[in-house]
Design a protein around this motif. Structure first.
Motif, PDB file in Angstrom:
ATOM      1  N   GLN A  29      -5.897  12.092   6.102  1.00 17.57           N
ATOM      2  CA  GLN A  29      -5.034  12.039   4.770  1.00 17.57           C
ATOM      3  C   GLN A  29      -5.985  11.322   3.557  1.00 17.57           C
ATOM      4  O   GLN A  29      -5.972  11.967   2.579  1.00 17.57           O
ATOM      5  CB  GLN A  29      -3.797  11.301   4.806  1.00 17.57           C
ATOM      6  CG  GLN A  29      -2.531  12.041   5.587  1.00 17.57           C
ATOM      7  CD  GLN A  29      -2.489  11.187   6.899  1.00 17.57           C
ATOM      8  OE1 GLN A  29      -3.470  10.973   7.631  1.00 17.57           O
ATOM      9  NE2 GLN A  29      -1.143  11.105   7.092  1.00 17.57           N
ATOM     10  N   CYS A  30      -6.847  10.363   4.100  1.00 17.85           N
ATOM     11  CA  CYS A  30      -7.466   9.564   3.073  1.00 17.85           C
ATOM     12  C   CYS A  30      -8.883  10.709   2.678  1.00 17.85           C
ATOM     13  O   CYS A  30      -9.057  10.952   1.634  1.00 17.85           O
ATOM     14  CB  CYS A  30      -8.313   8.361   3.714  1.00 17.85           C
ATOM     15  SG  CYS A  30      -9.537   7.730   2.530  1.00 17.85           S
TER      16      CYS A  30
ATOM     17  N   ALA B 202     -14.321   6.580   5.967  1.00 17.34           N
ATOM     18  CA  ALA B 202     -13.285   7.254   6.812  1.00 17.34           C
ATOM     19  C   ALA B 202     -13.969   7.926   7.702  1.00 17.34           C
ATOM     20  O   ALA B 202     -13.495   8.005   9.088  1.00 17.34           O
ATOM     21  CB  ALA B 202     -12.740   8.178   5.740  1.00 17.34           C
TER      22      ALA B 202
ATOM     23  N   ALA C 230      -6.553   7.050  -2.232  1.00 12.31           N
ATOM     24  CA  ALA C 230      -7.278   6.914  -0.888  1.00 12.31           C
ATOM     25  C   ALA C 230      -7.525   5.535  -0.404  1.00 12.31           C
ATOM     26  O   ALA C 230      -7.542   5.645   0.752  1.00 12.31           O
ATOM     27  CB  ALA C 230      -8.525   7.812  -1.349  1.00 12.31           C
ATOM     28  N   LYS C 231      -7.700   4.859  -1.465  1.00 15.46           N
ATOM     29  CA  LYS C 231      -7.784   3.347  -0.713  1.00 15.46           C
ATOM     30  C   LYS C 231      -6.596   2.836  -0.156  1.00 15.46           C
ATOM     31  O   LYS C 231      -6.742   2.041   0.766  1.00 15.46           O
ATOM     32  CB  LYS C 231      -8.158   2.526  -1.932  1.00 15.46           C
ATOM     33  CG  LYS C 231      -9.839   2.552  -2.533  1.00 15.46           C
ATOM     34  CD  LYS C 231     -10.675   1.995  -1.731  1.00 15.46           C
ATOM     35  CE  LYS C 231     -10.773   0.536  -1.454  1.00 15.46           C
ATOM     36  NZ  LYS C 231     -11.802   0.247  -0.487  1.00 15.46           N
ATOM     37  N   CYS C 232      -5.433   3.023  -0.704  1.00 13.99           N
ATOM     38  CA  CYS C 232      -4.261   2.918   0.314  1.00 13.99           C
ATOM     39  C   CYS C 232      -4.185   3.319   1.379  1.00 13.99           C
ATOM     40  O   CYS C 232      -3.818   2.642   2.159  1.00 13.99           O
ATOM     41  CB  CYS C 232      -3.058   3.412  -0.824  1.00 13.99           C
ATOM     42  SG  CYS C 232      -2.739   2.611  -2.589  1.00 13.99           S
ATOM     43  N   LEU C 233      -4.675   4.747   1.376  1.00 11.58           N
ATOM     44  CA  LEU C 233      -4.247   5.547   2.876  1.00 11.58           C
ATOM     45  C   LEU C 233      -5.698   4.647   3.713  1.00 11.58           C
ATOM     46  O   LEU C 233      -5.292   4.790   4.905  1.00 11.58           O
ATOM     47  CB  LEU C 233      -4.803   7.023   2.464  1.00 11.58           C
ATOM     48  CG  LEU C 233      -3.857   7.509   2.014  1.00 11.58           C
ATOM     49  CD1 LEU C 233      -4.378   8.892   1.397  1.00 11.58           C
ATOM     50  CD2 LEU C 233      -2.361   7.877   2.645  1.00 11.58           C
ATOM     51  N   GLU C 234      -6.718   4.345   3.225  1.00  5.69           N
ATOM     52  CA  GLU C 234      -7.717   3.579   4.319  1.00  5.69           C
ATOM     53  C   GLU C 234      -6.923   2.205   4.439  1.00  5.69           C
ATOM     54  O   GLU C 234      -7.083   1.891   5.789  1.00  5.69           O
ATOM     55  CB  GLU C 234      -8.949   3.269   3.279  1.00  5.69           C
ATOM     56  CG  GLU C 234      -9.833   2.463   3.983  1.00  5.69           C
ATOM     57  CD  GLU C 234     -11.017   1.475   2.962  1.00  5.69           C
ATOM     58  OE1 GLU C 234     -11.767   0.869   3.535  1.00  5.69           O
ATOM     59  OE2 GLU C 234     -10.496   1.418   1.684  1.00  5.69           O
TER      60      GLU C 234
ATOM     61  N   PHE D 103       0.742   4.048  -2.912  1.00  2.00           N
ATOM     62  CA  PHE D 103       0.602   5.296  -2.768  1.00  2.00           C
ATOM     63  C   PHE D 103       1.493   6.395  -3.164  1.00  2.00           C
ATOM     64  O   PHE D 103       1.267   7.518  -3.687  1.00  2.00           O
ATOM     65  CB  PHE D 103       0.193   5.671  -1.083  1.00  2.00           C
ATOM     66  CG  PHE D 103      -0.234   7.095  -1.037  1.00  2.00           C
ATOM     67  CD1 PHE D 103      -1.464   7.712  -0.976  1.00  2.00           C
ATOM     68  CD2 PHE D 103       0.849   7.866  -0.054  1.00  2.00           C
ATOM     69  CE1 PHE D 103      -1.599   9.169  -1.061  1.00  2.00           C
ATOM     70  CE2 PHE D 103       0.583   9.213  -0.016  1.00  2.00           C
ATOM     71  CZ  PHE D 103      -0.482   9.727  -0.249  1.00  2.00           C
TER      72      PHE D 103
ATOM     73  N   TRP E 226      -6.686   7.879   8.238  1.00  2.92           N
ATOM     74  CA  TRP E 226      -7.920   8.508   7.609  1.00  2.92           C
ATOM     75  C   TRP E 226      -8.091   9.911   7.583  1.00  2.92           C
ATOM     76  O   TRP E 226      -8.928  10.329   6.486  1.00  2.92           O
ATOM     77  CB  TRP E 226      -9.001   8.192   8.917  1.00  2.92           C
ATOM     78  CG  TRP E 226      -9.011   6.787   9.026  1.00  2.92           C
ATOM     79  CD1 TRP E 226      -8.841   5.922  10.434  1.00  2.92           C
ATOM     80  CD2 TRP E 226      -9.716   5.630   8.276  1.00  2.92           C
ATOM     81  NE1 TRP E 226      -8.866   4.730  10.126  1.00  2.92           N
ATOM     82  CE2 TRP E 226      -9.498   4.207   9.113  1.00  2.92           C
ATOM     83  CE3 TRP E 226     -10.305   5.448   6.903  1.00  2.92           C
ATOM     84  CZ2 TRP E 226      -9.906   3.182   8.428  1.00  2.92           C
ATOM     85  CZ3 TRP E 226     -10.705   4.489   6.490  1.00  2.92           C
ATOM     86  CH2 TRP E 226     -10.489   3.215   7.354  1.00  2.92           C
TER      87      TRP E 226
ATOM     88  N   TYR F 275       0.864  -1.296  -0.068  1.00  3.80           N
ATOM     89  CA  TYR F 275       0.027  -0.004   0.139  1.00  3.80           C
ATOM     90  C   TYR F 275       0.698   1.295  -0.146  1.00  3.80           C
ATOM     91  O   TYR F 275       0.446   2.256  -0.751  1.00  3.80           O
ATOM     92  CB  TYR F 275      -0.872  -0.064   1.106  1.00  3.80           C
ATOM     93  CG  TYR F 275      -1.943  -1.233   1.233  1.00  3.80           C
ATOM     94  CD1 TYR F 275      -2.626  -1.407   0.089  1.00  3.80           C
ATOM     95  CD2 TYR F 275      -1.658  -2.112   2.494  1.00  3.80           C
ATOM     96  CE1 TYR F 275      -3.382  -2.577   0.399  1.00  3.80           C
ATOM     97  CE2 TYR F 275      -2.616  -3.296   2.273  1.00  3.80           C
ATOM     98  CZ  TYR F 275      -3.575  -3.524   1.506  1.00  3.80           C
ATOM     99  OH  TYR F 275      -4.281  -4.632   1.611  1.00  3.80           O
TER     100      TYR F 275
END
Length: 545
Positions: A90-91, A139, A79-83, A59, A88, A55
């Protein structure tokens, strides 16, 4: 390298992904992206990295690209990587600024220059803005801002009715009341070919309608398919036996109090699909009501073995201990379930019930209040708070919480029954009669043994109003539903006693004492009835010469 050779490499990457060979996919996607620098190939490389659980690297790759903030696909995947990394804030920042109103309408977006590169294919796609709204909802929920999460989930399902996950979160996490769920479904714009989906969704939401209305919903799904395909092997035929649809039916049976019917259906379903978790939850609830402790034990053992990290598994263990009345152990496991998943409503309610079973009101209230705060669309925590207040004779407070539960779910018969009981305790007998009659009117199917307490309560209220004929009629109606209720026989005997019909009173006092020989009230009243009959045994009309 020639273009056709690169295209072959792209095919290799797609094939590796379909075969779950993610390291191979990452290796070849990296080479394709290096050769072409095409944004589509960079995206394909990031997708491979994401699927391979890299991830942070995915990202970084997306963030380094110059179009991450202009191409919605890039932004969404970043955003899925940050999830996955649980970052959250940063997402949300990556997804961009947007606001949503109470009805789920999105506005004030500053992404007027965004683009979305559609994939080359004939498959029907879910709207990317719907997926972004759903991710925003997740998120916000992770950040415990459930009010915003609810709005974004509504926005996701409104943006595209095919985004089932958004509807699932709203329903499973009890974010909406009955009326709000119905209103949301009616606002969705389904395609002409999605009539079946609209019907299916209507079966997923809370089902407190009359039996014929709910049954019509289930039939409608099958009917629509029969109209479209005139074949014995049509789509509707397969959907008729669909596990999700039958699990909805089982849930409805449980809601109606038809626990045996529910248990039989879920048993059949779990033989067909042993790992259907929604069906498993309904099966556990039915087994609890029926007192099938052996079944609960087996289910709990299997779930803990197969899903040790799921709240449902430890909830099942808690249900087993609750069923065998070991409440200390049960609440320990309900608590463990809530620690694993704080949004698992049944565990919070079970936790409160385990304390309530031992009359530990303060701790029970704590569990119920937490559940009421987390699940505003579920009326049960509020209802149970009212029951706890009634147990401590705080009738005015109990009434307030019952009315609140009625606002959340205006069609649950149990709420009306409790309002009747609290009115009875407050000596407002006319009001109690009104609530009990409304309870019987809201029961979805024909009266069964589950309805017997309400009929007896109604009889008690009529007796208090000295409407003895109506009371006797209700007691006799209750006896047709269940003939093993002490309170029914005792109430009927006492009503006859008040009418000076001593022989009938004595008969029913005897029947009550046959069920419970040491009942003090019936024993004392039987003695009085025998004395009264002795005094009035001679008919005053008879003249002695």
């Amino acid at each position: 390298m020639r273009e056709e050779e690169i295209e072959k490499l792209r095919g290799v990457v797609r094939d590796c992904v379909s075969k779950h060979l993610y390291s191979s996919a990452i290796f070849f996607a990296d080479k394709v992206a290096a050769l072409t620098s095409d944004p589509a190939d960079v995206y394909m490389q990031a997708q491979a990295l994401f699927l391979g659980r890299h991830y942070r690297r995915a990202f970084h790759l997306l963030n380094a690209s110059k179009i991450v903030l202009r191409d919605l696909r890039f932004r969404y995947l970043a955003a899925k990587c940050l999830e996955e990394l649980k970052e959250w804030d940063q997402c949300l920042s990556m997804l961009g600024d947007a606001k949503v109103d109470e009805d789920g309408n999105v506005y004030d977006t500053k992404d007027s220059n965004v683009m979305y590169l559609d994939k080359d294919g004939e498959d029907r796609e879910i709207n990317i803005s719907s997926a972004i709204c759903f991710l925003r909802g997740k998120a916000y929920e992770a950040l415990e801002n459930r009010a915003q999460a609810r709005l974004w989930y509504k926005a996701a399902i409104k943006a595209d009715p095919l985004c089932y996950e958004a509807l699932e979160c709203l329903i499973e996490n009890h974010m909406l009341t009955c009326e709000q769920e119905t209103s949301l479904l009616s606002s969705l714009e389904f395609g002409s070919e999605d009539g079946w989906l609209s019907s299916f969704y209507s079966c997923l939401i809370k089902k407190y309608d009359k039996e014929n209305v709910v049954e019509a919903k289930f039939r409608e799904i099958e009917k629509e398919k029969c109209d479209s395909v005139h074949s014995s092997l049509s789509f509707s035929h397969s959907l008729k036996n669909n596990t999700d649809l039958l699990a909805c039916k089982a849930e409805y049976y449980h809601q109606c109090g038809e626990y045996q019917k529910c248990f039989e259906l879920t048993s059949v379903l779990l033989e067909k699909d042993p790992f259907h978790l929604k069906c498993t939850l309904v099966h556990l609830a039915a087994a609890m009501e029926l007192g099938h402790s052996n079944e609960l034990y087996l289910m709990a053992c299997n779930l803990v073995k197969d899903y040790p990290q799921k709240a449902l598994s430890w909830f099942a263990v808690g249900c087993y201990y609750y069923c065998i009345k070991k409440y200390d152990q049960s609440r320990r496991y309900f608590s463990k379930a809530t620690n694993l998943d704080g949004t698992f409503a049944p565990a919070w309610i079970g936790y409160g019930n385990a304390f309530a079973a031992q009359e530990e009101g303060d701790q029970a209230m704590l569990g119920y209040r937490t559940a009421a705060r987390l699940f505003p669309g579920c009326h049960l925590p509020t209802l149970y708070i009212g029951m706890e207040y009634m147990r401590t004779h705080s009738f005015k407070l109990a009434e307030q919480f019952f009315m609140q539960a009625k606002t959340i779910c205006p069609s649950d018969p149990l709420v009306y029954n409790e309002l009747g009981v609290v009115a009875y305790h407050m000596k407002e007998y006319n009001k109690a009669v009104w609530w009990f009659e409304k309870t019987l009117a809201h029961i979805p199917s024909s009266l069964s043994e589950m309805s017997e307490p309400t009929v007896v309560n109604l009889a008690h209220a009529y007796r208090k109003l000295k409407m003895y004929h109506e009371a006797i009629s209700c007691y006799e109606r209750a006896l047709t539903l269940s003939n093993r209720s002490l309170s029914t026989y005792a109430g009927l005997a006492y009503t006859y006693h008040l009418q000076d019909n001593f022989s009938a009173a004595i008969t029913y006092y005897h029947k009550a004492l046959w069920l419970k020989p040491d009942d003090q009230f019936c024993t004392e009243m039987l003695s009085l009835a025998l004395v009264d009959e002795g005094r009035h045994g001679i008919d005053p009309k008879i003249e002695f010469h």
